[in-house]
Design an enzyme around this catalytic site. Structure first.
Site, PDB file in Angstrom:
ATOM      1  CG  HIS A   1      -3.939  -1.698  -0.821  1.00 56.67           C
ATOM      2  ND1 HIS A   1      -5.262  -2.506  -1.502  1.00 56.67           N
ATOM      3  CD2 HIS A   1      -4.370  -0.890   0.122  1.00 56.67           C
ATOM      4  CE1 HIS A   1      -6.438  -1.648  -0.482  1.00 56.67           C
ATOM      5  NE2 HIS A   1      -5.368  -0.978   0.769  1.00 56.67           N
TER       6      HIS A   1
ATOM      7  CB  SER B   1      -1.121   0.048   1.423  1.00 57.18           C
ATOM      8  OG  SER B   1      -1.492   0.804   1.288  1.00 57.18           O
TER       9      SER B   1
ATOM     10  CG  MET C   1     -10.839   2.998   3.078  1.00 59.71           C
ATOM     11  SD  MET C   1      -9.324   3.244   4.124  1.00 59.71           S
ATOM     12  CE  MET C   1      -8.542   3.220   2.762  1.00 59.71           C
TER      13      MET C   1
ATOM     14  CG  ASP D   1      -4.880   2.453   1.703  1.00 62.57           C
ATOM     15  OD1 ASP D   1      -6.102   1.479   1.574  1.00 62.57           O
ATOM     16  OD2 ASP D   1      -3.892   2.087   1.561  1.00 62.57           O
TER      17      ASP D   1
ATOM     18  CG  HIS E   1      -9.049   0.082   0.719  1.00 61.32           C
ATOM     19  ND1 HIS E   1      -8.701  -0.260   1.874  1.00 61.32           N
ATOM     20  CD2 HIS E   1     -10.957   0.095   0.943  1.00 61.32           C
ATOM     21  CE1 HIS E   1      -9.694  -0.083   2.598  1.00 61.32           C
ATOM     22  NE2 HIS E   1     -10.854  -0.095   1.754  1.00 61.32           N
TER      23      HIS E   1
ATOM     24  CG  MET F   1      -7.707   7.091   3.397  1.00 55.86           C
ATOM     25  SD  MET F   1      -7.138   7.248   4.651  1.00 55.86           S
ATOM     26  CE  MET F   1      -6.472   5.240   4.785  1.00 55.86           C
TER      27      MET F   1
ATOM     28  CG  ASP G   1      -5.711  -2.747   3.761  1.00 52.46           C
ATOM     29  OD1 ASP G   1      -4.537  -3.166   4.366  1.00 52.46           O
ATOM     30  OD2 ASP G   1      -6.104  -2.285   2.703  1.00 52.46           O
TER      31      ASP G   1
ATOM     32  CG  MET H   1     -11.447  -2.856   6.219  1.00 50.13           C
ATOM     33  SD  MET H   1      -9.889  -2.034   5.507  1.00 50.13           S
ATOM     34  CE  MET H   1      -8.865  -1.090   6.402  1.00 50.13           C
TER      35      MET H   1
HETATM   36  C1  DX5 Z   1      -6.183   1.772   6.473  1.00 47.09           C
HETATM   37  C2  DX5 Z   1      -5.499   0.961   4.874  1.00 47.09           C
HETATM   38  C3  DX5 Z   1      -4.428   0.024   4.856  1.00 47.09           C
HETATM   39  C4  DX5 Z   1      -3.028   0.748   5.509  1.00 47.09           C
HETATM   40  C5  DX5 Z   1      -2.195  -0.084   5.206  1.00 47.09           C
HETATM   41  O1  DX5 Z   1      -6.892   2.747   6.078  1.00 47.09           O
HETATM   42  O2  DX5 Z   1      -6.469   0.823   4.260  1.00 47.09           O
HETATM   43  O3  DX5 Z   1      -4.537  -0.470   3.166  1.00 47.09           O
HETATM   44  O4  DX5 Z   1      -2.676   1.511   5.507  1.00 47.09           O
HETATM   45  O5  DX5 Z   1      -0.875  -0.181   6.110  1.00 47.09           O
HETATM   46  P1  DX5 Z   1      -0.702  -1.098   7.386  1.00 47.09           P
HETATM   47  O6  DX5 Z   1      -0.025  -1.948   6.634  1.00 47.09           O
HETATM   48  O7  DX5 Z   1       0.504  -0.173   7.877  1.00 47.09           O
HETATM   49  O8  DX5 Z   1      -1.195  -1.133   8.063  1.00 47.09           O
HETATM   50 ZN    ZN Z   2      -7.158  -0.438   2.218  1.00 47.15          ZN
END
Ligand code: DX5
Ligand code: ZN
Length: 216
Positions: A31, A6, A66, A33, A64, A35, A173, A135
């Protein structure tokens, strides 16, 4: 297991090299993320950055989302060049519609669930899904502590998938590192995501190899 680094934990001032580095270190997917500061208490990046990342790598991109109401942004993210995209069931009342839209665009569709969300609530969608993202931290930040109490939910999902002969993969994850990766794998994960576990390691290739761990 497949390993998906990620990039949220990468050095943002050196994105290009960080991405190249995990690519040569053996990553299977990248990956991303996303947000929105509403569904989770943090903001990362949007479709324009995904589009730029797509130009930097041959790796398959696994976003992913969020974000609240993912249905509003799926088109923009998919246009930016995704191969896999997951969204949170807690963030929309249009889960079936989103899955269909993603798959009609020939992208793999995943449904993500928070640690507090029961497997029960997503069972009805499993037959259609390409993957379920379970998660093991509350989403929002990398580097959090792995919640081992989620392991039974991974086992429950795996059992259901096998019993019903479904094609749905399980991605896990949050807080995964070389200490807990084996438990995650044994519980039934097909793909593990790791942020800090890879980007804060001294040797990315070794970290990826250890996380890939095969069943015991
Ligand atoms: C959390 C994310 C993850 C996460 C991965 O909100 O979806 O993908 O940051 O990082 P680690 O492995 O450091 O938890
Ligand atoms: Zn993630």
């Amino acid at each position: 297991m497949k390993v998906a680094p990620s990039i949220i934990a990468a050095k943002f001032t050196d994105f290009q090299n960080e991405i190249r580095h995990v690519e040569t270190a053996g990553a299977d997917l990248l990956h991303l993320d996303v947000m929105d500061g509403v569904f989770v208490p943090n903001i990362t990046f949007g479709p324009m950055v995904v589009d730029a990342i797509n130009e930097l790598t041959q790796l398959e991109l696994d976003a992913h989302l969020m974000i609240t109401k993912p249905e509003k942004y799926l088109k923009q993210f998919i246009d930016a060049g995704l191969d896999w995209v997951s969204f949170h069931t807690e963030a929309t009342d249009k889960t079936a519609h989103c899955i269909k839209y993603i798959q009609d665009r020939r992208v793999k569709a995943g449904l993500a669930i928070n640690p507090g969300t029961k497997f029960e609530t997503v069972k009805e969608h499993l037959e259609k899904l390409d993957y379920l993202l379970i998660m093991t931290v509350n989403p929002g930040f990398y580097g959090q502590k792995f919640m081992s109490e989620v392991l039974p939910k991974i086992e429950e999902a795996k059992k259901w998938i096998i019993e019903h002969r479904l094609d749905c993969l399980i991605e896990v994850d949050g807080g995964i590192n070389e200490v807990n990766a084996k438990e995650v794998c044994n519980a039934g994960a097909d793909i593990v995501v790791a942020g800090a576990g890879i980007f804060k390691a001294a040797d990315y290739a070794r970290a990826i190899e250890v996380l890939r761990c095969s069943k015991v």
